[in-house]
Motif scaffolding. Structure first.
Motif, PDB file in Angstrom:
ATOM      1  N   LEU B 114       0.807  -1.227   0.000  1.00  0.00           N
ATOM      2  CA  LEU B 114       0.000   0.000   0.000  1.00  0.00           C
ATOM      3  C   LEU B 114       0.834   1.269   0.000  1.00  0.00           C
ATOM      4  O   LEU B 114       0.266   2.370   0.006  1.00  0.00           O
ATOM      5  CB  LEU B 114      -0.939   0.007   1.212  1.00  0.00           C
ATOM      6  CG  LEU B 114      -1.957  -1.138   1.268  1.00  0.00           C
ATOM      7  CD1 LEU B 114      -2.840  -0.993   2.503  1.00  0.00           C
ATOM      8  CD2 LEU B 114      -2.818  -1.173   0.011  1.00  0.00           C
ATOM      9  N   THR B 116       5.156   3.185  -0.378  1.00  0.00           N
ATOM     10  CA  THR B 116       6.557   3.075  -0.792  1.00  0.00           C
ATOM     11  C   THR B 116       7.432   2.494   0.319  1.00  0.00           C
ATOM     12  O   THR B 116       8.495   1.949   0.027  1.00  0.00           O
ATOM     13  CB  THR B 116       7.103   4.442  -1.226  1.00  0.00           C
ATOM     14  OG1 THR B 116       7.068   5.327  -0.107  1.00  0.00           O
ATOM     15  CG2 THR B 116       6.286   5.014  -2.377  1.00  0.00           C
TER      16      THR B 116
ATOM     17  N   GLN C 106      -1.203   6.680   2.613  1.00  0.00           N
ATOM     18  CA  GLN C 106      -1.459   5.423   1.903  1.00  0.00           C
ATOM     19  C   GLN C 106      -2.956   5.260   1.587  1.00  0.00           C
ATOM     20  O   GLN C 106      -3.314   4.688   0.558  1.00  0.00           O
ATOM     21  CB  GLN C 106      -0.984   4.235   2.740  1.00  0.00           C
ATOM     22  CG  GLN C 106       0.526   4.170   2.882  1.00  0.00           C
ATOM     23  CD  GLN C 106       1.032   2.864   3.496  1.00  0.00           C
ATOM     24  OE1 GLN C 106       2.202   2.523   3.334  1.00  0.00           O
ATOM     25  NE2 GLN C 106       0.175   2.135   4.193  1.00  0.00           N
ATOM     26  N   LEU C 108      -4.960   7.638   0.983  1.00  0.00           N
ATOM     27  CA  LEU C 108      -5.374   8.771   0.132  1.00  0.00           C
ATOM     28  C   LEU C 108      -6.483   9.585   0.787  1.00  0.00           C
ATOM     29  O   LEU C 108      -7.377  10.107   0.122  1.00  0.00           O
ATOM     30  CB  LEU C 108      -5.829   8.266  -1.254  1.00  0.00           C
ATOM     31  CG  LEU C 108      -4.881   7.314  -1.987  1.00  0.00           C
ATOM     32  CD1 LEU C 108      -5.481   6.920  -3.346  1.00  0.00           C
ATOM     33  CD2 LEU C 108      -3.507   7.942  -2.186  1.00  0.00           C
ATOM     34  N   TYR C 131      -1.255  10.565  -6.915  1.00  0.00           N
ATOM     35  CA  TYR C 131      -0.142   9.661  -7.223  1.00  0.00           C
ATOM     36  C   TYR C 131       0.694  10.288  -8.327  1.00  0.00           C
ATOM     37  O   TYR C 131       0.148  10.938  -9.239  1.00  0.00           O
ATOM     38  CB  TYR C 131      -0.671   8.316  -7.768  1.00  0.00           C
ATOM     39  CG  TYR C 131      -1.112   7.305  -6.746  1.00  0.00           C
ATOM     40  CD1 TYR C 131      -0.305   6.948  -5.676  1.00  0.00           C
ATOM     41  CD2 TYR C 131      -2.340   6.650  -6.885  1.00  0.00           C
ATOM     42  CE1 TYR C 131      -0.728   5.991  -4.755  1.00  0.00           C
ATOM     43  CE2 TYR C 131      -2.761   5.693  -5.977  1.00  0.00           C
ATOM     44  CZ  TYR C 131      -1.941   5.367  -4.908  1.00  0.00           C
ATOM     45  OH  TYR C 131      -2.343   4.421  -4.014  1.00  0.00           O
ATOM     46  N   ALA C 134       3.265   7.690 -14.315  1.00  0.00           N
ATOM     47  CA  ALA C 134       4.378   6.843 -14.759  1.00  0.00           C
ATOM     48  C   ALA C 134       5.496   7.676 -15.380  1.00  0.00           C
ATOM     49  O   ALA C 134       6.687   7.404 -15.171  1.00  0.00           O
ATOM     50  CB  ALA C 134       3.867   5.788 -15.739  1.00  0.00           C
ATOM     51  N   ALA C 167       0.856  10.965  -1.760  1.00  0.00           N
ATOM     52  CA  ALA C 167       0.026   9.764  -1.965  1.00  0.00           C
ATOM     53  C   ALA C 167       0.854   8.485  -2.025  1.00  0.00           C
ATOM     54  O   ALA C 167       1.821   8.390  -2.790  1.00  0.00           O
ATOM     55  CB  ALA C 167      -0.765   9.912  -3.270  1.00  0.00           C
ATOM     56  N   GLY C 168       0.487   7.509  -1.192  1.00  0.00           N
ATOM     57  CA  GLY C 168       1.176   6.225  -1.188  1.00  0.00           C
ATOM     58  C   GLY C 168       2.587   6.279  -0.649  1.00  0.00           C
ATOM     59  O   GLY C 168       3.342   5.315  -0.772  1.00  0.00           O
ATOM     60  N   HIS C 169       2.957   7.387  -0.044  1.00  0.00           N
ATOM     61  CA  HIS C 169       4.345   7.552   0.384  1.00  0.00           C
ATOM     62  C   HIS C 169       4.422   7.982   1.853  1.00  0.00           C
ATOM     63  O   HIS C 169       4.661   7.143   2.717  1.00  0.00           O
ATOM     64  CB  HIS C 169       5.018   8.555  -0.567  1.00  0.00           C
ATOM     65  CG  HIS C 169       6.491   8.666  -0.393  1.00  0.00           C
ATOM     66  ND1 HIS C 169       7.359   8.901  -1.430  1.00  0.00           N
ATOM     67  CD2 HIS C 169       7.263   8.569   0.701  1.00  0.00           C
ATOM     68  CE1 HIS C 169       8.600   8.949  -0.972  1.00  0.00           C
ATOM     69  NE2 HIS C 169       8.564   8.740   0.317  1.00  0.00           N
TER      70      HIS C 169
END
Lengths: 233, 233, 233, 233
Positions: B114, B116, C106, C108, C131, C134, C167-169
């Motif tokens: 979920l 990094t 994580q 959000l 996020y 890419a 986000a996610g970090h």
């Protein structure tokens, strides 16, 4: 074990519960019994853990009469005595208000056996007593707590399930020695904590398979002559 | 690394897991392997962490026969040996009952990737083994645990997913060295904890995007020759 | 403040985050800026907290070129630089993976302002970035993280909301000085933790009234000339 | 108790709350009152706990005028004074932002009496005040907080419920002495924590039976002449 050694062991069990974070303020007490002489040794009431010595531990007989001592025994003494009289195999009793075990006691929910950590020390779920009735809350209250524990354990082996949750109150734990009872109190708390989070993560989870439970419990407790010798070891 | 150095490294990894709060009571063991000589060094059984020295670490061969020593190796030795034989790239194995990783193991729920923090060390979700079957719980139990781990990891790179949850039991973690395996065990626990609370906060959350996961994992693990060189670094 | 004093202050902020339990392993870094000379001082990469000295702190210019030093700056440097260039009022930036702030990142989910503890330091909810895409995960990744932070804060005063969740970090936090940024990082973590449990206890709870929020925030931050002077103090 | 002794006791209560983990950063203050002279002693504002001495404690009169001292009293002084004037039996007031008590305050949910740990110190649920109104947030804010507390406790005995949750803010706790108020603050936090987890485990659980609650509360507080003598002891 001499009474002096027992007093030292009971002191250490009391200090273990504090060091392990199982006892906040004065919410705890440990005792041990010398079955040969029928003497029970217990933490005194109202002595600071910081200065407590083995000489402060109070010895009483199984009927509660005092053997020695200027200090009063823990106010929970009568619960301990009921357990020593009912469960002949046990050598030590410990009471704490450790957080997660108390949470289960307050929720009136047994602690299910969800993993091998639990099964290494407790061969099945930890039951909860009923609430004490209004007529049990008078002078007899502390002994009645012990009687409710014995009632809730009926039909189970107290050495296979060496702990109970008193409804709305907290855990009582026991073992062959003060050292093993203190370890049981620590493991119980961790198992209660893990069970709480496990069930929230997966509400459908059930107890581990009986065979896996027995594999773990009897690996550690296989020398006991009183149970389990016929089971898979 | 000499066997003496390996024993020192294995000792330190064992102590790391205790210091990091991953091991309660005696629920843990770390080992390391010298691939050149095929010797595995593991924590002895039943020696206190407080007094344990590197000389207490027990050396055995990959087939489990003893190289030296008066002390018995950890009772989980056979699981470690199965992993060393199956995963050629690993240099150390660690077993703990760390709280949140064990909670996932008990819930039979994989730990999703979920964030990094997770992706820096584990390139995807941490799987759960099946429960061991009743016929695997006899003498072969400890080795069978290792075999269930290998089965559950089938089709994945053990260096990209250096951890597993044994159903109803707890985590096994590995790494190139005892030091890195101990760090993986610590990170696993924190990722399990954060995953638990993340999913309760937002039950709809899914794994982070694959590209973000790979960006983080291969930044830290890009020197490995066995995987990932063709991916974005 | 001289560069030497700034290096000492940045060292202390790095050590504060470790002492406060906000940084596990190496997941954190603190920096400070001397606006007069345009020099940014940041933690070096890969130096142990135990032995780190103020002389190990690395000075760079706002464009990232090195002023001095044999040590490499933290790998997150470019995120810090983007924030210093975008937010002129800030004097320090800190990145951690502190548990509960990371959980919100994580999930959000922004951290709502549910109490005065939050309002004493953050004048409203803590937002979450999108996020990264890419195409932002290549060499430009670390700077792109900073740009996503600036984008997410658009329309808000960075001194009134001195924190963000990537986000996610995990969180990035800032302040006028390294000392205040470190305090903001600690308060953020506690507010995230309390918000998590508050919402689970009462899913219908909303942010505290704006007037109460402002009463608390501007009591502590009323001397700032850049915002809020017209509001209730 | 002399004013010098009171200053020492107030200092110790302040340090107790920090040692017990109830106060993060500067979010806390303890005071005591000498009813004979009408002097209130309180923590100074902005002095580090590490270097604070009993001489730093500030004495004021019940109307808030200063008795001595170069240091400013805690900014929460006026709340303390309102409580001392309204509740004649109390000898000490403590304010913290302890985590779980603050969570209940933020959620606007009273802490139910779910066990004997709670009943040993608090004879019933801990109420929550209303939010302060916009017109109470000016200069009168700190005193208005005290008034909202008194309003929320109307009809209850402040010695039987020696704590309150200020909506969106955190707990205020009191007691006969600084030592007992500090203990009440610690117990309150643990009871809030256990109540949170108890209700999540069993959402249908209600308060323990009144008779059990009274059995525990009046066992510890039966010497008080102001309440409860007619009840079951």
């Amino acid at each position: 074990m001499s009474i002096l050694d027992l007093k030292q062991a009971v002191l250490e069990a009391n200090l273990d519960t504090v060091r392990d974070g199982l006892v906040m303020a004065t919410f705890g007490n440990a005792s041990g019994i010398d079955r040969a002489s029928g003497q029970v040794v217990i933490k005194p009431s109202g002595v600071s853990y910081d200065t407590m010595t083995s000489e402060d531990m109070v010895a009483v007989r199984l009927d509660g009469t005092r053997v020695d001592h200027h200090l009063r025994p823990s106010s929970d003494l009568d619960t301990h005595l009921v357990l020593y009289r009912a469960f002949e195999g046990i050598g030590s009793v410990i009471h704490t208000h450790s957080t997660y075990a108390t949470i289960y006691a307050q929720a009136l929910v047994p602690i299910p056996c969800l993993g091998t950590t639990h099964a290494d020390y407790f061969c099945g779920e930890i039951p909860v007593t009923r609430y004490l009735r209004a007529d049990e809350l008078g002078e007899h209250y502390v002994a009645a707590t012990g009687e409710a524990i014995v009632e809730a354990l009926k039909g189970r082996d107290p050495m296979a399930i060496p702990a109970i949750l008193v409804a709305g109150h907290g855990p009582f734990v026991w073992g062959a020695t003060p050292k093993s009872a203190a370890l049981n109190a620590l493991i119980l708390e961790e198992c209660a904590r893990m069970a709480w989070f496990t069930r929230q993560l997966n509400p459908d989870i059930t107890a581990i398979p009986d065979a896996l439970r027995d594999r773990h419990f009897f690996r550690k407790h296989g020398n006991s002559a009183t149970y389990g010798q016929e089971k898979v070891v």
